[in-house]
Design a protein around this motif. Structure first.
Motif, PDB file in Angstrom:
ATOM      1  N   ASP A  23      40.690  10.613  81.787  1.00 28.82           N
ATOM      2  CA  ASP A  23      39.913  11.862  81.753  1.00 28.82           C
ATOM      3  C   ASP A  23      38.476  11.653  82.220  1.00 28.82           C
ATOM      4  N   ASP A  24      37.910  10.487  81.917  1.00 25.42           N
ATOM      5  CA  ASP A  24      36.541  10.204  82.352  1.00 25.42           C
ATOM      6  C   ASP A  24      36.465  10.025  83.864  1.00 25.42           C
ATOM      7  N   VAL A  25      37.501   9.436  84.446  1.00 27.89           N
ATOM      8  CA  VAL A  25      37.542   9.294  85.907  1.00 27.89           C
ATOM      9  C   VAL A  25      37.696  10.671  86.549  1.00 27.89           C
ATOM     10  N   VAL A  26      38.563  11.489  85.989  1.00 26.90           N
ATOM     11  CA  VAL A  26      38.765  12.851  86.498  1.00 26.90           C
ATOM     12  C   VAL A  26      37.451  13.627  86.418  1.00 26.90           C
ATOM     13  N   TYR A  28      34.388  12.497  86.338  1.00 30.21           N
ATOM     14  CA  TYR A  28      33.459  11.905  87.302  1.00 30.21           C
ATOM     15  C   TYR A  28      33.724  12.443  88.709  1.00 30.21           C
ATOM     16  N   LEU A  29      34.989  12.494  89.096  1.00 32.31           N
ATOM     17  CA  LEU A  29      35.333  12.958  90.447  1.00 32.31           C
ATOM     18  C   LEU A  29      35.132  14.460  90.610  1.00 32.31           C
ATOM     19  N   VAL A  30      35.395  15.231  89.583  1.00 29.03           N
ATOM     20  CA  VAL A  30      35.159  16.675  89.647  1.00 29.03           C
ATOM     21  C   VAL A  30      33.664  16.944  89.783  1.00 29.03           C
ATOM     22  N   LYS A  31      32.844  16.279  88.969  1.00 28.22           N
ATOM     23  CA  LYS A  31      31.392  16.470  89.032  1.00 28.22           C
ATOM     24  C   LYS A  31      30.819  16.033  90.373  1.00 28.22           C
ATOM     25  N   PHE A  37      40.503  13.174  95.628  1.00 30.47           N
ATOM     26  CA  PHE A  37      41.021  11.912  95.100  1.00 30.47           C
ATOM     27  C   PHE A  37      41.829  12.114  93.819  1.00 30.47           C
ATOM     28  N   LEU A  38      42.064  13.366  93.465  1.00 33.18           N
ATOM     29  CA  LEU A  38      42.859  13.706  92.288  1.00 33.18           C
ATOM     30  C   LEU A  38      44.152  14.371  92.732  1.00 33.18           C
ATOM     31  N   ARG A  39      45.105  14.421  91.805  1.00 32.01           N
ATOM     32  CA  ARG A  39      46.334  15.168  92.048  1.00 32.01           C
ATOM     33  C   ARG A  39      46.730  15.860  90.752  1.00 32.01           C
ATOM     34  N   GLU A  40      47.620  16.809  90.856  1.00 29.49           N
ATOM     35  CA  GLU A  40      48.112  17.508  89.676  1.00 29.49           C
ATOM     36  C   GLU A  40      49.436  16.878  89.274  1.00 29.49           C
ATOM     37  N   ASN A  41      49.565  16.513  87.987  1.00 24.90           N
ATOM     38  CA  ASN A  41      50.830  15.923  87.542  1.00 24.90           C
ATOM     39  C   ASN A  41      51.832  17.018  87.190  1.00 24.90           C
ATOM     40  N   SER A  42      53.011  16.610  86.732  1.00 24.10           N
ATOM     41  CA  SER A  42      54.080  17.581  86.455  1.00 24.10           C
ATOM     42  C   SER A  42      53.743  18.515  85.300  1.00 24.10           C
ATOM     43  N   ASP A  43      52.767  18.132  84.477  1.00 25.38           N
ATOM     44  CA  ASP A  43      52.338  18.999  83.373  1.00 25.38           C
ATOM     45  C   ASP A  43      51.207  19.931  83.775  1.00 25.38           C
ATOM     46  N   GLY A  49      44.446  10.135  91.705  1.00 23.39           N
ATOM     47  CA  GLY A  49      45.378  10.128  92.819  1.00 23.39           C
ATOM     48  C   GLY A  49      45.799   8.735  93.250  1.00 23.39           C
ATOM     49  N   ARG A  50      46.842   8.677  94.050  1.00 17.71           N
ATOM     50  CA  ARG A  50      47.465   7.430  94.466  1.00 17.71           C
ATOM     51  C   ARG A  50      46.509   6.510  95.227  1.00 17.71           C
ATOM     52  N   LYS A  51      45.677   7.036  96.124  1.00 16.30           N
ATOM     53  CA  LYS A  51      44.778   6.179  96.901  1.00 16.30           C
ATOM     54  C   LYS A  51      43.832   5.409  95.989  1.00 16.30           C
TER      55      LYS A  51
END
Length: 88
Positions: A23-26, A28-31, A37-43, A49-51
């Motif tokens: 969540d902290d990485v997410v 950081y990337l959103v801000k 560099f993010l992806r949406e999971n099945s939930d 993200g994979r890269k």
């Protein structure tokens, strides 16, 4: 910003704090407006993200493990079984 620089930032956070939560990485990337560099999971949640994961794995293959139940990475300890995932 590229996947390698994000992976290096993640490692620096582990070195500073002992672990880093997904969540902290997410956050950081959103801000940083780097949602590519993010992806949406099945939930329907945003996750790393994979890269970035591939770059982070390459950087920390033998030194960091993923603690799946709590969604964070930490340094490997002697009690960890072989592989990338730890029990907690």
């Amino acid at each position: 910003m590229d996947a390698e620089s994000i992976a290096n930032w993640m490692l620096s956070q582990i070195e500073r704090d002992g672990c880093i939560y997904q969540d902290d990485v997410v956050d950081y990337l959103v801000k940083a407006k780097e949602e590519s560099f993010l992806r949406e999971n099945s939930d329907g949640n945003l996750v790393v993200g994979r890269k970035v994961l591939d770059a982070f794995r390459k950087l920390t293959e033998s030194t960091v493990v993923w603690v799946k139940p709590d969604f964070y990475w930490r340094f490997r300890v002697a009690e960890d079984e072989p592989g990338r995932e730890a029990r907690g």
